[in-house]
Design a protein around this motif. Structure first.
Motif, PDB file in Angstrom:
ATOM      1  N   MET A   1       0.812  -1.202   0.000  1.00  0.00           N
ATOM      2  CA  MET A   1       0.000   0.000   0.000  1.00  0.00           C
ATOM      3  C   MET A   1       0.857   1.268   0.000  1.00  0.00           C
ATOM      4  N   LYS A   2       2.096   1.152   0.492  1.00  0.00           N
ATOM      5  CA  LYS A   2       2.968   2.325   0.486  1.00  0.00           C
ATOM      6  C   LYS A   2       3.297   2.750  -0.939  1.00  0.00           C
ATOM      7  N   VAL A   3       3.540   1.771  -1.810  1.00  0.00           N
ATOM      8  CA  VAL A   3       3.824   2.084  -3.214  1.00  0.00           C
ATOM      9  C   VAL A   3       2.591   2.696  -3.869  1.00  0.00           C
ATOM     10  N   HIS A   4       1.422   2.150  -3.550  1.00  0.00           N
ATOM     11  CA  HIS A   4       0.164   2.660  -4.090  1.00  0.00           C
ATOM     12  C   HIS A   4      -0.026   4.124  -3.671  1.00  0.00           C
ATOM     13  N   GLY A   5       0.223   4.415  -2.409  1.00  0.00           N
ATOM     14  CA  GLY A   5       0.080   5.786  -1.918  1.00  0.00           C
ATOM     15  C   GLY A   5       1.074   6.729  -2.557  1.00  0.00           C
ATOM     16  N   ALA A   6       2.322   6.278  -2.710  1.00  0.00           N
ATOM     17  CA  ALA A   6       3.340   7.117  -3.350  1.00  0.00           C
ATOM     18  C   ALA A   6       2.995   7.364  -4.818  1.00  0.00           C
ATOM     19  N   ALA A   7       2.528   6.334  -5.497  1.00  0.00           N
ATOM     20  CA  ALA A   7       2.121   6.490  -6.902  1.00  0.00           C
ATOM     21  C   ALA A   7       0.941   7.452  -7.011  1.00  0.00           C
ATOM     22  N   ALA A   8       0.034   7.394  -6.047  1.00  0.00           N
ATOM     23  CA  ALA A   8      -1.119   8.300  -6.052  1.00  0.00           C
ATOM     24  C   ALA A   8      -0.674   9.748  -5.907  1.00  0.00           C
ATOM     25  N   MET A   9       0.296   9.992  -5.029  1.00  0.00           N
ATOM     26  CA  MET A   9       0.802  11.357  -4.856  1.00  0.00           C
ATOM     27  C   MET A   9       1.460  11.863  -6.145  1.00  0.00           C
ATOM     28  N   ALA A  10       2.239  11.015  -6.783  1.00  0.00           N
ATOM     29  CA  ALA A  10       2.873  11.389  -8.051  1.00  0.00           C
ATOM     30  C   ALA A  10       1.808  11.642  -9.127  1.00  0.00           C
ATOM     31  N   LEU A  11       0.788  10.811  -9.152  1.00  0.00           N
ATOM     32  CA  LEU A  11      -0.274  10.969 -10.139  1.00  0.00           C
ATOM     33  C   LEU A  11      -1.057  12.260  -9.917  1.00  0.00           C
ATOM     34  N   LEU A  12      -1.222  12.668  -8.662  1.00  0.00           N
ATOM     35  CA  LEU A  12      -1.891  13.943  -8.393  1.00  0.00           C
ATOM     36  C   LEU A  12      -1.096  15.114  -8.973  1.00  0.00           C
ATOM     37  N   ILE A  13       0.224  15.036  -8.906  1.00  0.00           N
ATOM     38  CA  ILE A  13       1.061  16.078  -9.494  1.00  0.00           C
ATOM     39  C   ILE A  13       0.916  16.074 -11.014  1.00  0.00           C
ATOM     40  N   VAL A  14       0.976  14.889 -11.618  1.00  0.00           N
ATOM     41  CA  VAL A  14       0.810  14.768 -13.068  1.00  0.00           C
ATOM     42  C   VAL A  14      -0.572  15.269 -13.483  1.00  0.00           C
ATOM     43  N   PHE A  15      -1.598  14.904 -12.717  1.00  0.00           N
ATOM     44  CA  PHE A  15      -2.959  15.352 -12.998  1.00  0.00           C
ATOM     45  C   PHE A  15      -3.039  16.874 -12.973  1.00  0.00           C
ATOM     46  N   GLY A  16      -2.387  17.495 -12.006  1.00  0.00           N
ATOM     47  CA  GLY A  16      -2.399  18.958 -11.932  1.00  0.00           C
ATOM     48  C   GLY A  16      -1.749  19.601 -13.145  1.00  0.00           C
ATOM     49  N   VAL A  17      -0.648  19.044 -13.590  1.00  0.00           N
ATOM     50  CA  VAL A  17       0.036  19.571 -14.775  1.00  0.00           C
ATOM     51  C   VAL A  17      -0.841  19.391 -16.013  1.00  0.00           C
ATOM     52  N   ILE A  18      -1.429  18.203 -16.158  1.00  0.00           N
ATOM     53  CA  ILE A  18      -2.291  17.948 -17.322  1.00  0.00           C
ATOM     54  C   ILE A  18      -3.511  18.859 -17.295  1.00  0.00           C
ATOM     55  N   ALA A  19      -4.092  19.033 -16.132  1.00  0.00           N
ATOM     56  CA  ALA A  19      -5.254  19.916 -16.032  1.00  0.00           C
ATOM     57  C   ALA A  19      -4.888  21.335 -16.440  1.00  0.00           C
ATOM     58  N   ASP A  20      -3.735  21.804 -15.991  1.00  0.00           N
ATOM     59  CA  ASP A  20      -3.312  23.170 -16.285  1.00  0.00           C
ATOM     60  C   ASP A  20      -2.911  23.362 -17.744  1.00  0.00           C
ATOM     61  N   ARG A  21      -2.137  22.431 -18.282  1.00  0.00           N
ATOM     62  CA  ARG A  21      -1.558  22.608 -19.621  1.00  0.00           C
ATOM     63  C   ARG A  21      -2.435  22.097 -20.759  1.00  0.00           C
ATOM     64  N   HIS A  22      -3.286  21.113 -20.473  1.00  0.00           N
ATOM     65  CA  HIS A  22      -4.044  20.467 -21.538  1.00  0.00           C
ATOM     66  C   HIS A  22      -5.547  20.720 -21.408  1.00  0.00           C
ATOM     67  N   ALA A  23      -6.091  20.463 -20.231  1.00  0.00           N
ATOM     68  CA  ALA A  23      -7.546  20.506 -20.071  1.00  0.00           C
ATOM     69  C   ALA A  23      -8.095  21.929 -19.999  1.00  0.00           C
ATOM     70  N   LEU A  24      -7.500  22.783 -19.185  1.00  0.00           N
ATOM     71  CA  LEU A  24      -8.040  24.139 -19.026  1.00  0.00           C
ATOM     72  C   LEU A  24      -8.054  24.952 -20.318  1.00  0.00           C
ATOM     73  N   PRO A  25      -7.008  24.905 -21.151  1.00  0.00           N
ATOM     74  CA  PRO A  25      -7.104  25.623 -22.423  1.00  0.00           C
ATOM     75  C   PRO A  25      -8.263  25.130 -23.297  1.00  0.00           C
ATOM     76  N   LEU A  26      -8.528  23.828 -23.261  1.00  0.00           N
ATOM     77  CA  LEU A  26      -9.651  23.300 -24.048  1.00  0.00           C
ATOM     78  C   LEU A  26     -10.990  23.734 -23.465  1.00  0.00           C
ATOM     79  N   VAL A  27     -11.079  23.810 -22.146  1.00  0.00           N
ATOM     80  CA  VAL A  27     -12.302  24.285 -21.499  1.00  0.00           C
ATOM     81  C   VAL A  27     -12.536  25.746 -21.853  1.00  0.00           C
ATOM     82  N   ARG A  28     -11.474  26.509 -21.840  1.00  0.00           N
ATOM     83  CA  ARG A  28     -11.606  27.935 -22.186  1.00  0.00           C
ATOM     84  C   ARG A  28     -12.065  28.137 -23.627  1.00  0.00           C
ATOM     85  N   ARG A  29     -11.650  27.225 -24.518  1.00  0.00           N
ATOM     86  CA  ARG A  29     -12.094  27.289 -25.921  1.00  0.00           C
ATOM     87  C   ARG A  29     -13.463  26.656 -26.101  1.00  0.00           C
TER      88      ARG A  29
END
Length: 107
Positions: A1-29
């Motif tokens: 479960m420690k690996v799962h939790g660490a992967a989740a934290m990393a994925l939250l960072i990746v999700f934030g970057v994707i939301a900012d760089r990819h998703a939000l510009p498309l929402v704005r358009r």
């Protein structure tokens, strides 16, 4: 479960970057990407349910949260794959259409 939790934290960072760089510009358009919208919603549900598994109290709430986390965890890769593959197919179609239009206009 420690690996799962660490992967989740990393994925939250990746999700934030994707939301900012990819998703939000498309929402704005005002792009109408249902798979992308579903993907964002599933990521949020997954993050909240993961948080809930650590902090929610009560057997019924915890059991429901656990079930939800499992269900979304298995659904998320399918929606992600659909989103990526559909986007690639659309890009290939545009490239072919553009190439055929260039050949037609130069003739």
């Amino acid at each position: 479960m420690k690996v799962h939790g660490a992967a989740a934290m990393a994925l939250l960072i990746v999700f934030g970057v994707i939301a900012d760089r990819h998703a939000l510009p498309l929402v704005r358009r005002r792009s109408k990407g249902m798979a992308g919208t579903a993907l964002l919603a599933l990521f949020v549900v997954q993050a909240v349910s993961g948080y809930g598994l650590w902090y929610f109290e009560g057997d019924r709430l915890r059991a429901a949260t656990e079930w939800l986390h499992w269900a979304v965890g298995f659904t998320l890769p399918c929606v992600l794959a659909r989103h990526v593959l559909r986007r690639r197919a659309r890009r290939v179609r545009r490239t072919k259409d553009s190439a055929s239009a260039d050949r037609t206009s130069s003739s």
